[in-house]
Design an enzyme around this catalytic site. Sequence first.
Site, PDB file in Angstrom:
ATOM      1  N   LYS A  33      37.963  40.150 -15.088  1.00  0.00           N
ATOM      2  CA  LYS A  33      37.280  40.225 -16.384  1.00  0.00           C
ATOM      3  C   LYS A  33      36.624  38.890 -16.688  1.00  0.00           C
ATOM      4  O   LYS A  33      37.258  37.839 -16.579  1.00  0.00           O
ATOM      5  CB  LYS A  33      38.267  40.568 -17.501  1.00  0.00           C
ATOM      6  N   ASP A  60      33.292  41.542 -20.446  1.00  0.00           N
ATOM      7  CA  ASP A  60      33.970  41.760 -21.723  1.00  0.00           C
ATOM      8  C   ASP A  60      33.287  40.941 -22.819  1.00  0.00           C
ATOM      9  O   ASP A  60      33.795  39.907 -23.247  1.00  0.00           O
ATOM     10  CB  ASP A  60      35.444  41.366 -21.572  1.00  0.00           C
ATOM     11  N   LYS A  62      32.018  42.614 -25.691  1.00  0.00           N
ATOM     12  CA  LYS A  62      32.274  43.339 -26.946  1.00  0.00           C
ATOM     13  C   LYS A  62      31.040  43.381 -27.849  1.00  0.00           C
ATOM     14  O   LYS A  62      31.064  42.948 -29.001  1.00  0.00           O
ATOM     15  CB  LYS A  62      33.454  42.713 -27.701  1.00  0.00           C
ATOM     16  N   ASP A  65      26.383  45.069 -32.820  1.00  0.00           N
ATOM     17  CA  ASP A  65      25.154  44.669 -33.506  1.00  0.00           C
ATOM     18  C   ASP A  65      24.398  45.941 -33.879  1.00  0.00           C
ATOM     19  O   ASP A  65      24.928  47.048 -33.731  1.00  0.00           O
ATOM     20  CB  ASP A  65      24.322  43.762 -32.584  1.00  0.00           C
ATOM     21  N   THR A 117      44.010  43.491 -29.819  1.00  0.00           N
ATOM     22  CA  THR A 117      45.476  43.467 -29.747  1.00  0.00           C
ATOM     23  C   THR A 117      46.073  42.299 -30.521  1.00  0.00           C
ATOM     24  O   THR A 117      47.288  42.208 -30.663  1.00  0.00           O
ATOM     25  CB  THR A 117      45.952  43.417 -28.285  1.00  0.00           C
ATOM     26  N   ARG A 208      46.918  35.175 -18.410  1.00  0.00           N
ATOM     27  CA  ARG A 208      47.762  34.013 -18.176  1.00  0.00           C
ATOM     28  C   ARG A 208      48.977  34.255 -17.290  1.00  0.00           C
ATOM     29  O   ARG A 208      49.322  33.372 -16.491  1.00  0.00           O
ATOM     30  CB  ARG A 208      48.176  33.424 -19.532  1.00  0.00           C
TER      31      ARG A 208
END
Length: 234
Positions: A33, A60, A62, A65, A117, A208
Amino acid sequence: MKDPRIIVALDFSSTEQALLVAEKLDPMLCRVKIGKELFTAAGPMIIEKIMSKGFEVFLDLKFHDIPNTVANACRAAADLGVWMINVHALGGEKMLVAARDALPLEKPKLIAVTLLTSIGPDDLERIGLNKELGKVVQKLAWLAHSCGLDGVVCSALEAAQLRQTMGANFCLVTPGIRTIDALKDDQNRIVTPQMAIQNGADYLVIGRPITQAADPLLMLQHLNKKIEAQLTID
């Protein structure tokens, strides 16, 4: 793996950092990603460099608009050759339809973010969505489905209900995946890889726990084994 379930989040601020981690991974075992931080720092060239190493890319960004702007952004993203892109479901029906109509039917996959999330019930109230978090996610997922999108980004905590209501062919991409002993970081709605698969997730975005591991490839292999074991159980 023909269809790797893990998408490794290359959330870095430079091309060098991202490529260093990518070199330690196996494109047969994961996709990657590229989000706002890396794309802003490195530009579209990072996608070409990552893809040249054999990785399929989830871009990614997002998009959220007016419909015309989002449609044009989706076309530009598709021209980069990425595997998947996303938009915000909160952009509304006209925006979602414009995004869908701007893309070929097969590739890239187009999914919508329901709720981040990092958002919890208190956050919903503050932004004026005075409904139960799960119900908001359900409503946004149905909107994406009705607009012809391939799936949604959601917490794995909501995946089980979405899988039941949306059916087997609706793609569920779940961030906020952590191992039992990992810190929550800035995520609120988190689950383990096994729980995500059990709940019906198709793809797991993991950052991570893999990228900051002493041996990222070893951790990737370890998590894939856990996923495979859960799929066997299911």
